[in-house]
Design an enzyme around this catalytic site. Structure first.
Site, short mmCIF file in Angstrom:
data_model
loop_
_atom_site.label_atom_id
_atom_site.label_comp_id
_atom_site.label_asym_id
_atom_site.label_seq_id
_atom_site.Cartn_x
_atom_site.Cartn_y
_atom_site.Cartn_z
N TYR A 144 38.98 41.08 40.09
CA TYR A 144 38.93 42.23 39.07
C TYR A 144 40.05 42.00 38.07
CZ TYR A 144 39.33 46.45 36.42
OH TYR A 144 39.49 47.32 35.46
N GLU A 184 38.14 43.67 29.90
CA GLU A 184 37.91 43.71 31.39
C GLU A 184 36.96 42.68 31.79
OE1 GLU A 184 35.36 46.86 33.13
OE2 GLU A 184 37.21 47.59 34.11
#
Ligand code: GDP
Ligand code: MN
Length: 382
Positions: free
Chosen positions: A101, A189
């Protein structure tokens, strides 16, 4: 402005982040044609502005044409938490060894950019932050220096990225930071940022929010966003440069200045009403702008009563009153209006309204009495 995944990936690609090539389509036949062109296996992905598409059945692998057709048929039109899928992104399916992530956002508390990285990718990052916060690396970046390579390597290392991909992850973080800065994003993101079996680091998903206040610097990004799913009234307001947000209630609200409009929503709620919208006509609204705003409010057929709360400063109350009179002439509203005019030229403004004797328009002098009255009128009218 929130971007669809494929639009975010296109920005990523421009800044040197590895993404899969693919194609955005809106019909099953085009999806199949795109899949055939890309070659199998492909992944068929719903393009909606909401996360958790995978769990909702909006991300499917297809090994051949029949599967591509089946998935495209099932996903187009799918309702994912209230978002209807109108666009699909077809890309060559990646092999995944590991899911990480990565994100860059604005840390308002620290007044600095914040880079986040975790080896626990592919799951909701809120869950990681809550249950295993030690697995989420958070690092502020000096905005005058930017994210340095050393810092990116350090983040990847401390986060526990596999030793052989530290460099690749650092490259991805630096590129993601560049996207965030150069595109004036407020969020960039990647979840998951994958490592392939041949140890390439690649963005498999993209969530990007661009700062609307910086859009004037990015004309090339103006057409991005999910226009197919945008609220038509919000869309129109945007074209007219009016700040309008649709809400769920039945009381139309217009004020001048965001602070005043927000407190108007609060006061209406306090009297038991539910606002149908937020509309800030801005400072210095003239008659034409007021008319435009009223047209936007009335375009929502949920509206049962309207409250105009004007505190005249730069905005002149007589101009607002003239706008209201003009709007009534053209639009013939059938719902009651409560108008509170206070401040610059308020006496003149109230006189204009009185002389015009508009049907079903009620003058109020205080915000409280105006809110109380509009809530009552909305109830009577529903
Ligand atoms: P989200 O559910 O909205 O976050 O959508 P994602 O784009 O993140 O996809 C959800 C999940 O689908 C990912 O975490 C992957 O596990 C899987 N997925 C997406 N693309 C691919 C792909 O190209 N290959 C494989 N094997 N899995 C994929
Ligand atoms: Mn994702």
């Amino acid at each position: 402005m929130d971007l669809l995944e494929y639009q975010g990936k296109q920005l990523f690609g421009r800044h040197g982040l590895a993404v899969s090539d693919g194609k955005a389509v809106t019909t099953v036949d085009d999806a199949v044609a795109a899949a055939n062109e890309i070659g199998y296996p492909v992944v068929v992905k719903a393009q909606v502005l909401i996360g958790g598409r995978g769990k909702a059945g909006g991300v499917k692998l297809a090994a051949n044409e029949a599967e591509a057709r089946e998935h495209a048929t099932n996903i187009l039109g799918l309702d994912i938490k209230g978002h209807i899928v109108r666009t699909l992104w077809i890309e060559y399916a990646s092999d995944i060894a590991t899911e990480y992530y990565a994100s860059v956002l604005l840390d308002r508390g620290a007044k600095k950019p914040l880079v986040m990285f975790s080896v626990e990718g592919g799951v909701e990052i809120e869950t990681v932050a809550e249950e295993t916060p030690e697995k989420l690396i958070k690092e502020n970046v000096d905005p005058l220096v930017g994210l340095t390579r050393e810092q990116a390597v350090d983040i990847a290392t401390r986060g526990g990225a596999d030793a052989d991909v530290i460099e690749g992850v650092a490259d991805a973080l630096v590129a993601l930071y560049e996207v965030w800065i150069e595109e004036d994003a407020s969020l960039a993101e990647i979840n998951p940022l994958i490592v392939t079996p041949d140890r390439q680091v690649k963005a498999l998903d993209a969530k990007v929010t661009l700062d609307d206040n910086a859009m004037f610097r990015h004309k090339e990004n103006a057409d991005l966003g999910d226009s197919a799913n945008a609220d038509p009234i919000e869309q129109k307001a945007k074209e007219q440069d009016v700040i309008y947000v649709k809400l769920d209630g039945d009381i139309g609200i217009m004020g001048n200045g965001a602070g005043l409009v927000m407190s108007t929503l609060d006061v209406v709620a306090q009297y038991g009403g539910t606002p149908a919208n937020f509309l800030d006509a801005g400072g210095g609204s003239d008659a034409a702008k007021v008319k435009q705003a009223i047209e936007l409010i009335l375009a929502n057929d949920q509206v049962k009563a309207v409250l105009l709360n004007i505190f005249g400063g730069i905005t002149r109350c007589d101009e607002v009153a003239n706008g209201l009179v003009a709007a009534f002439g053209d639009l013939n509203p059938t719902v009651p209006f409560v108008v509170r005019l206070d401040g610059t030229n308020d006496v003149e403004g109230r006189k204009i309204l009185e002389d015009a004797a508009l049907p079903n328009v009620h003058a109020a002098t205080t915000m409280d009495s105006a809110a109380e009255l509009v809530v009552k009128l909305a109830k009577e009218n529903s």
